[in-house]
Write an enzyme that holds these catalytic residues in place. Structure first.
Site, mmCIF file in Angstrom:
data_model
loop_
_atom_site.group_PDB
_atom_site.id
_atom_site.type_symbol
_atom_site.label_atom_id
_atom_site.label_comp_id
_atom_site.label_asym_id
_atom_site.label_seq_id
_atom_site.Cartn_x
_atom_site.Cartn_y
_atom_site.Cartn_z
ATOM 1 N N PHE A 159 0.861 -1.189 0.000
ATOM 2 C CA PHE A 159 0.000 0.000 0.000
ATOM 3 C C PHE A 159 0.893 1.234 0.000
ATOM 4 C CE2 PHE A 159 -3.040 3.096 1.658
ATOM 5 C CZ PHE A 159 -4.164 2.775 0.916
ATOM 6 N N HIS A 190 -8.521 6.242 10.871
ATOM 7 C CA HIS A 190 -7.824 5.022 10.450
ATOM 8 C C HIS A 190 -6.302 5.188 10.574
ATOM 9 C CE1 HIS A 190 -6.387 2.040 7.376
ATOM 10 N NE2 HIS A 190 -7.180 1.292 8.120
#
Length: 160
Positions: free
Chosen positions: A23, A93
């Site tokens: 990611f 998050h």
């Protein structure tokens, strides 16, 4: 008095594992490149057929500690380097991932006795991450250097 310090030479026998988050790979691939450049310039074989270096790709930074733990516990590596990039967004998050990956990496190092280099960027913007991954400087190089120093230092310390 004995003084223990790591060295930056004689790394040619060091076995290194690198765990890289896929990611934000625009950033993490650059960190990996800088890290491998540093390791190579200090005598570690970074070729595709290297017996000194292994690279494990994980989906994201949250998954780094688990794979780092498996590699550290294998007894095959003297040091593990973790590379990731967590960039703040509009939700909490970011805070959860940063907290868990940092605690997880620290726990792996303490529990295994193998140095685990924390190379997970935590930035507010993509621009800040890119600056740290090569635009201004490449922190991947620094993480490679830390790995060499810690591998050397751990080898010099007395055994328990």
């Amino acid at each position: 008095m004995t003084v223990f310090e790591g060295q930056f030479s004689g790394a040619s026998g060091l076995r290194v594992a690198v765990v890289v988050a896929r990611f934000n790979d625009l950033v993490t691939a650059k960190l990996l490149s800088g890290c491998l450049d540093c390791l190579s310039r200090h005598g570690i074989d970074t070729s595709d057929s290297s017996a000194q270096l292994d690279v494990a790709w994980v989906p994201g930074s949250f998954e780094i500690p688990l794979v780092a733990q498996r590699l550290a516990q294998s007894g095959r590596y003297q040091v593990v380097i973790t590379l990731g990039a967590v960039i703040r967004g509009d939700t909490p998050h970011f805070d959860v991932v940063v907290s868990e990956v940092s605690k997880g990496v620290a726990a792996v190092s303490r529990d295994s006795g193998v140095p685990v280099i924390f190379g997970v960027l935590t930035t507010d913007t993509m621009q800040q991450a890119l600056e740290r991954a090569g635009i201004k400087s490449n922190l991947g190089w620094s993480y490679g250097l830390q790995a060499i120093e810690m591998g050397s230092l751990m080898a010099a310390l007395p055994q328990a």
